[in-house]
Enzyme design. Structure first.
Site, PDB file in Angstrom:
ATOM      1  N   GLU A   1       0.838  -1.213   0.000  1.00 38.15           N
ATOM      2  CA  GLU A   1       0.000   0.000   0.000  1.00 38.15           C
ATOM      3  C   GLU A   1       0.865   1.252   0.000  1.00 38.15           C
ATOM      4  O   GLU A   1       0.513   2.263  -0.612  1.00 38.15           O
ATOM      5  CB  GLU A   1      -0.921   0.018   1.227  1.00 38.15           C
ATOM      6  CG  GLU A   1      -2.070  -0.960   1.158  1.00 38.15           C
ATOM      7  CD  GLU A   1      -3.119  -0.582   0.120  1.00 38.15           C
ATOM      8  OE1 GLU A   1      -2.761  -0.228  -1.025  1.00 38.15           O
ATOM      9  OE2 GLU A   1      -4.313  -0.672   0.444  1.00 38.15           O
TER      10      GLU A   1
ATOM     11  N   THR B   1      -6.314   9.541  -4.552  1.00 37.80           N
ATOM     12  CA  THR B   1      -6.459   9.379  -3.105  1.00 37.80           C
ATOM     13  C   THR B   1      -5.924  10.613  -2.385  1.00 37.80           C
ATOM     14  O   THR B   1      -6.511  11.088  -1.409  1.00 37.80           O
ATOM     15  CB  THR B   1      -5.685   8.128  -2.634  1.00 37.80           C
ATOM     16  OG1 THR B   1      -6.167   7.004  -3.375  1.00 37.80           O
ATOM     17  CG2 THR B   1      -5.892   7.861  -1.157  1.00 37.80           C
TER      18      THR B   1
END
Lengths: 310, 310
Positions: free
Chosen positions: A131, A183
């Site tokens: 991630e 994001t």
């Protein structure tokens, strides 16, 4: 280099930031899922082979699967390595955990090939390095449901505290409008401060949602699916969000919201018929606008990453 | 005026604002409890008789029991009224739901005398008129556990949404330092805004606490009993709060914090021995300071208001 053994897994998409559960609640989907084949070799290091058209980097340090496996290999004393063959079905940037599926899938597969020496918590920890490659932060809110399956609570990120939450069967309608929401942008527009009274309403709903899941009380789940903090801000990034929500609720949705940081939107229902009606209603809205989109009607996946060939 | 029938109930103390569950979570105690005798009469109106030394007002509009009963009587078409005889054991201003016990006890008793025509939700609603007399706001966070018993979640105040939360057996040590903390002061010192990142940690803990209760997982309950929002501010109003908490945790407390808006402090434990050790440790701290205090070692009361004589 010698190939020792191999395994193929399906690694599912996931929904994080479940309405009121911003940054703490996620769940796994049955569809879409990436197909990942992992080969254990007698040589340290990771080789990435992509069987899709997404042009993801093949340098392991810059690849979600690669970074996760490199983190895992640091905890393996033997002189072994991996070849990853990746066929992604979860489009990167869709908001349904594409990077998490890559990172979580390979560490679960690696663990099988290494005779299950790591706990799920350890696997989540390794996968968060994937991630980091994708978004710059080692968040676990997609990784955890991908590995544990079902609905998971991240009570705390540091130290990592993952709690599986038993939940009743639910159908999920996911719509992915083909736009890009970064994001970083989705995070930047959030306010750093919130009103205490809104925070109290939010944690009342979080408490209600957990109780609703564990009591299998669909009415309570539905009443608790309210977000006073994040959705009012982030929804401006999603085309026709308000209309999608209104029409979905009219069709009988329990509730829903933005998946992860978008652009996908998800709606929960008690039965497949409702989930399909919601799919039709949303499809109609986006068709009218002339926006490209993709939808899934699926269920909550209680298993998470699954072996499909040994 | 004719006396039709009478009933006596024990109405227990309650802990609201359970650590991370500010404004939404409460539970009932076995001790202390007020003793309330209610007589149904054939004349509209409420008469209050106090059998204790707290000098509470006897005008029904200015009395917690009275205001709650007047609200209930508005929903009763018959020409009836009540005489309340009150013996309070929960000191007003202690932070363990003294006004709630008065208001909740009489409406439950009245409901029995009226052949249980009202639901618990309706009784909570009537009783909040008693809270309004005491504190100016119709909050239900002590009323709800007093009436429902056990641990209760107030998911929403408007519309009122009360959810009983199943929880494992727990012992409670309560210490009431004999100082005054005005609810209005305790509320005024809170900030109206909080950091989003603190709010996220708080609702992660709220979710963990609900899951911990429902899974009967004492370790998870303990890890979730953290408050990043209210306790850091309000604890300055409680003498030796930090030392009380540290020593209690050393003795094996699961966790704890300020009861309601103080000044009482509560600590949860798995067993009676631990609860008594905590009592001793706290008593030692307050004895050293020379502060008057009162302690209770009790358990969570799963019944709430209880009939003791018909």
């Amino acid at each position: 280099m010698k190939e020792i053994k191999k395994i193929t897994v399906a690694s599912p998409g996931t929904v994080a930031n479940v309405v009121c559960g911003f940054d703490i609640l996620g769940f796994a989907l049955h569809e879409p899922a990436d197909i990942l084949t992992l080969t254990l070799t007698d040589q340290k290091g990771v080789t990435i082979i992509n069987h899709d058209t997404y042009n993801l980097p093949t340098e392991p340090e810059k690849n979600c699967s690669g970074a996760a496996l490199l983190a895992l290999l640091k905890a393996v004393p033997e002189n072994v390595g991996f070849i990853v063959e990746s066929t992604k079905h979860i489009k990167p940037g869709s908001g349904i955990g594409s990077s998490a599926a890559s990172a979580a899938g390979v560490v679960v597969a690696a663990n099988y090939l290494l005779d299950n020496r790591f706990t799920n918590d350890e696997l989540v920890n390794f996968a968060t390095y994937g991630e980091q490659v994708a978004s710059g932060s080692r968040h676990a809110d997609n990784i955890a449901p991908c590995i544990f399956g079902g609905v998971t609570l991240i009570r705390s990120n540091s130290p990592l505290d993952i709690i599986p939450i038993p939940a009743p069967p639910m159908f999920v309608t996911v719509v992915h409008p083909q736009i890009e929401v970064k994001t970083s942008d989705a995070r930047q527009i959030l306010k750093t401060q919130v009103l205490l009274k809104d925070a109290v309403r939010q944690w009342g709903n979080v408490a209600g949602l957990i109780a609703g899941f564990m009591k299998h009380d669909y009415e309570l789940i539905s009443r608790s699916l309210e977000d006073y903090i994040v959705e009012p801000i982030r929804s401006i990034l999603i085309p026709a969000f308000a209309e999608i929500k209104t029409k979905s609720m009219e069709q009988g949705a329990l509730g829903g919201g933005i998946s992860g940081s978008g652009p996908s939107v998800f709606m929960l229902s008690k039965d497949e018929e409702t989930a399909r009606k919601i799919d039709n209603a949303i499809s109609e809205i986006y068709s009218k606008i002339g926006l490209n989109f993709h939808t899934y009607v699926t269920t909550i996946n209680s298993e998470g990453v699954k072996i499909i060939e040994e």
